[in-house]
Scaffold this motif. Structure first.
Motif, PDB file in Angstrom:
ATOM      1  N   PHE A  52       0.843  -1.190   0.000  1.00 35.78           N
ATOM      2  CA  PHE A  52       0.000   0.000   0.000  1.00 35.78           C
ATOM      3  C   PHE A  52       0.878   1.238   0.000  1.00 35.78           C
ATOM      4  N   HIS A  53       0.365   2.322  -0.567  1.00 40.43           N
ATOM      5  CA  HIS A  53       1.132   3.567  -0.635  1.00 40.43           C
ATOM      6  C   HIS A  53       0.196   4.757  -0.501  1.00 40.43           C
ATOM      7  N   GLY A  54       0.782   5.943  -0.472  1.00 43.63           N
ATOM      8  CA  GLY A  54       0.013   7.177  -0.387  1.00 43.63           C
ATOM      9  C   GLY A  54      -0.253   7.589   1.045  1.00 43.63           C
ATOM     10  N   ASN A  55      -1.110   8.580   1.197  1.00 39.43           N
ATOM     11  CA  ASN A  55      -1.497   9.085   2.521  1.00 39.43           C
ATOM     12  C   ASN A  55      -2.642   8.252   3.078  1.00 39.43           C
ATOM     13  N   LEU A  56      -2.771   8.275   4.381  1.00 32.53           N
ATOM     14  CA  LEU A  56      -3.894   7.578   5.022  1.00 32.53           C
ATOM     15  C   LEU A  56      -5.151   8.425   4.888  1.00 32.53           C
TER      16      LEU A  56
ATOM     17  N   GLU B 255     -11.266   8.905   6.235  1.00 35.23           N
ATOM     18  CA  GLU B 255     -12.373   7.993   6.524  1.00 35.23           C
ATOM     19  C   GLU B 255     -11.990   6.911   7.530  1.00 35.23           C
ATOM     20  N   MET B 256     -10.709   6.649   7.663  1.00 33.98           N
ATOM     21  CA  MET B 256     -10.274   5.619   8.613  1.00 33.98           C
ATOM     22  C   MET B 256     -10.520   6.063  10.059  1.00 33.98           C
ATOM     23  N   ALA B 257     -10.772   7.334  10.273  1.00 34.86           N
ATOM     24  CA  ALA B 257     -11.099   7.835  11.606  1.00 34.86           C
ATOM     25  C   ALA B 257     -12.446   7.297  12.090  1.00 34.86           C
ATOM     26  N   HIS B 258     -13.241   6.764  11.195  1.00 33.38           N
ATOM     27  CA  HIS B 258     -14.543   6.194  11.576  1.00 33.38           C
ATOM     28  C   HIS B 258     -14.415   4.824  12.226  1.00 33.38           C
ATOM     29  N   LEU B 259     -13.227   4.263  12.221  1.00 33.81           N
ATOM     30  CA  LEU B 259     -13.005   2.925  12.792  1.00 33.81           C
ATOM     31  C   LEU B 259     -12.784   3.044  14.298  1.00 33.81           C
TER      32      LEU B 259
ATOM     33  N   ASN C 209       4.810  -1.145   4.611  1.00 41.75           N
ATOM     34  CA  ASN C 209       4.141  -0.719   3.393  1.00 41.75           C
ATOM     35  C   ASN C 209       4.929   0.474   2.859  1.00 41.75           C
ATOM     36  N   SER C 210       4.300   1.291   2.053  1.00 40.93           N
ATOM     37  CA  SER C 210       4.955   2.492   1.530  1.00 40.93           C
ATOM     38  C   SER C 210       4.099   3.725   1.779  1.00 40.93           C
ATOM     39  N   PHE C 211       3.417   3.768   2.917  1.00 41.28           N
ATOM     40  CA  PHE C 211       2.623   4.942   3.255  1.00 41.28           C
ATOM     41  C   PHE C 211       3.540   6.143   3.445  1.00 41.28           C
ATOM     42  N   SER C 212       3.028   7.324   3.142  1.00 40.12           N
ATOM     43  CA  SER C 212       3.820   8.538   3.274  1.00 40.12           C
ATOM     44  C   SER C 212       2.960   9.645   3.861  1.00 40.12           C
ATOM     45  N   GLY C 213       3.548  10.808   4.008  1.00 41.91           N
ATOM     46  CA  GLY C 213       2.842  11.944   4.586  1.00 41.91           C
ATOM     47  C   GLY C 213       2.983  11.943   6.096  1.00 41.91           C
ATOM     48  N   GLU C 214       2.340  12.889   6.711  1.00 34.40           N
ATOM     49  CA  GLU C 214       2.419  13.017   8.161  1.00 34.40           C
ATOM     50  C   GLU C 214       1.525  11.997   8.850  1.00 34.40           C
ATOM     51  N   VAL C 215       1.905  11.649  10.072  1.00 34.15           N
ATOM     52  CA  VAL C 215       1.048  10.818  10.910  1.00 34.15           C
ATOM     53  C   VAL C 215      -0.177  11.672  11.216  1.00 34.15           C
ATOM     54  N   ARG C 216      -1.319  11.195  10.888  1.00 33.28           N
ATOM     55  CA  ARG C 216      -2.556  11.990  10.933  1.00 33.28           C
ATOM     56  C   ARG C 216      -3.073  12.214  12.351  1.00 33.28           C
TER      57      ARG C 216
ATOM     58  N   GLY D 106       5.289   1.150  11.698  1.00 29.03           N
ATOM     59  CA  GLY D 106       6.701   0.964  11.385  1.00 29.03           C
ATOM     60  C   GLY D 106       6.975   0.612   9.932  1.00 29.03           C
ATOM     61  N   ASN D 107       8.172   0.943   9.481  1.00 30.98           N
ATOM     62  CA  ASN D 107       8.660   0.603   8.148  1.00 30.98           C
ATOM     63  C   ASN D 107       7.769   1.153   7.031  1.00 30.98           C
ATOM     64  N   ASN D 108       7.572   2.462   7.064  1.00 29.37           N
ATOM     65  CA  ASN D 108       6.867   3.192   6.029  1.00 29.37           C
ATOM     66  C   ASN D 108       7.691   4.434   5.722  1.00 29.37           C
ATOM     67  N   SER D 109       7.052   5.473   5.235  1.00 25.29           N
ATOM     68  CA  SER D 109       7.746   6.737   4.963  1.00 25.29           C
ATOM     69  C   SER D 109       7.011   7.906   5.600  1.00 25.29           C
ATOM     70  N   PHE D 110       6.461   7.694   6.793  1.00 27.51           N
ATOM     71  CA  PHE D 110       5.760   8.766   7.489  1.00 27.51           C
ATOM     72  C   PHE D 110       6.738   9.849   7.927  1.00 27.51           C
ATOM     73  N   THR D 111       6.274  11.084   7.884  1.00 23.72           N
ATOM     74  CA  THR D 111       7.080  12.232   8.281  1.00 23.72           C
ATOM     75  C   THR D 111       6.367  12.972   9.402  1.00 23.72           C
ATOM     76  N   GLY D 112       6.987  14.032   9.880  1.00 24.75           N
ATOM     77  CA  GLY D 112       6.359  14.883  10.886  1.00 24.75           C
ATOM     78  C   GLY D 112       6.459  14.313  12.281  1.00 24.75           C
ATOM     79  N   SER D 113       5.853  15.011  13.205  1.00 25.36           N
ATOM     80  CA  SER D 113       5.907  14.593  14.605  1.00 25.36           C
ATOM     81  C   SER D 113       4.612  13.891  14.999  1.00 25.36           C
ATOM     82  N   ILE D 114       4.619  13.356  16.196  1.00 22.56           N
ATOM     83  CA  ILE D 114       3.416  12.720  16.730  1.00 22.56           C
ATOM     84  C   ILE D 114       2.416  13.833  17.035  1.00 22.56           C
ATOM     85  N   PRO D 115       1.222  13.766  16.469  1.00 25.88           N
ATOM     86  CA  PRO D 115       0.244  14.841  16.661  1.00 25.88           C
ATOM     87  C   PRO D 115      -0.181  15.006  18.124  1.00 25.88           C
TER      88      PRO D 115
END
Length: 152
Positions: free
Chosen positions: A27-31, A34-38, A49-56, A71-80
């Motif tokens: 999987f790739h791209g940003n999260l 809609e996953m907040a509904h879980l 995977n290959s997720f990227s962007g900031e941790v939401r 773990g083992n993705n390409s997330f950036t930024g700090s913990i919100p």
């Protein structure tokens, strides 16, 4: 299972899910928001995977979450900051991502945290003294960063 692509929006409709393991796929791209509904999730694994962007920040609304493995993705930024209300979080794994900067003080708000893995990022500076508030912490993995100073 070597699933590939982006996570479909419709996954957010599965609000009854308690455990979701999408780890070790392609999987790739940003999260997606809609996953907040879980909101019933207790276990959430998106590792390797290959997720990227900031941790939401919407992860903070997953109030029952106990294990979060990014773990083992390409997330950036700090913990919100929204993570501070995740009172049931037991395990947080953000190892081997592209996170830069300092370890945020929010870590100290995770009072039930037993395992924290931030190894293999590009973190710099000092470990925040707020980490001492996580009095249940049993495992702290911060290797392969550029941290300095003492562990509080």
């Amino acid at each position: 299972m070597t699933l590939t692509g982006v996570i479909p929006r419709e996954l957010g409709n599965l609000t009854f899910l308690v455990s979701l393991d999408l780890g070790r796929n392609n999987f790739h791209g940003n999260l997606r928001q809609e996953m907040a509904h879980l909101h019933r999730l207790k276990f959430f694994d998106l590792s390797v995977n290959s997720f990227s962007g900031e941790v939401r920040s919407w992860f903070g609304v997953l109030h029952q979450l106990q294990v979060l493995n990014l773990g083992n993705n390409s997330f950036t930024g700090s913990i919100p900051r929204s993570f501070s209300i995740m009172s049931t979080l037991d395990t947080l794994n953000l190892k081997f991502n592209s996170r830069e900067g300092q370890i945020t003080k929010v870590i100290g708000s995770l009072i039930n945290l037993r395992e924290l893995n931030l190894g293999g990022n590009k973190l710099v500076g000092f470990i925040p003294t707020s980490l001492s508030n996580a009095s249940r912490l049993e495992t702290l993995e911060i290797s392969y960063n550029s941290l300095e100073g003492n562990i509080p």
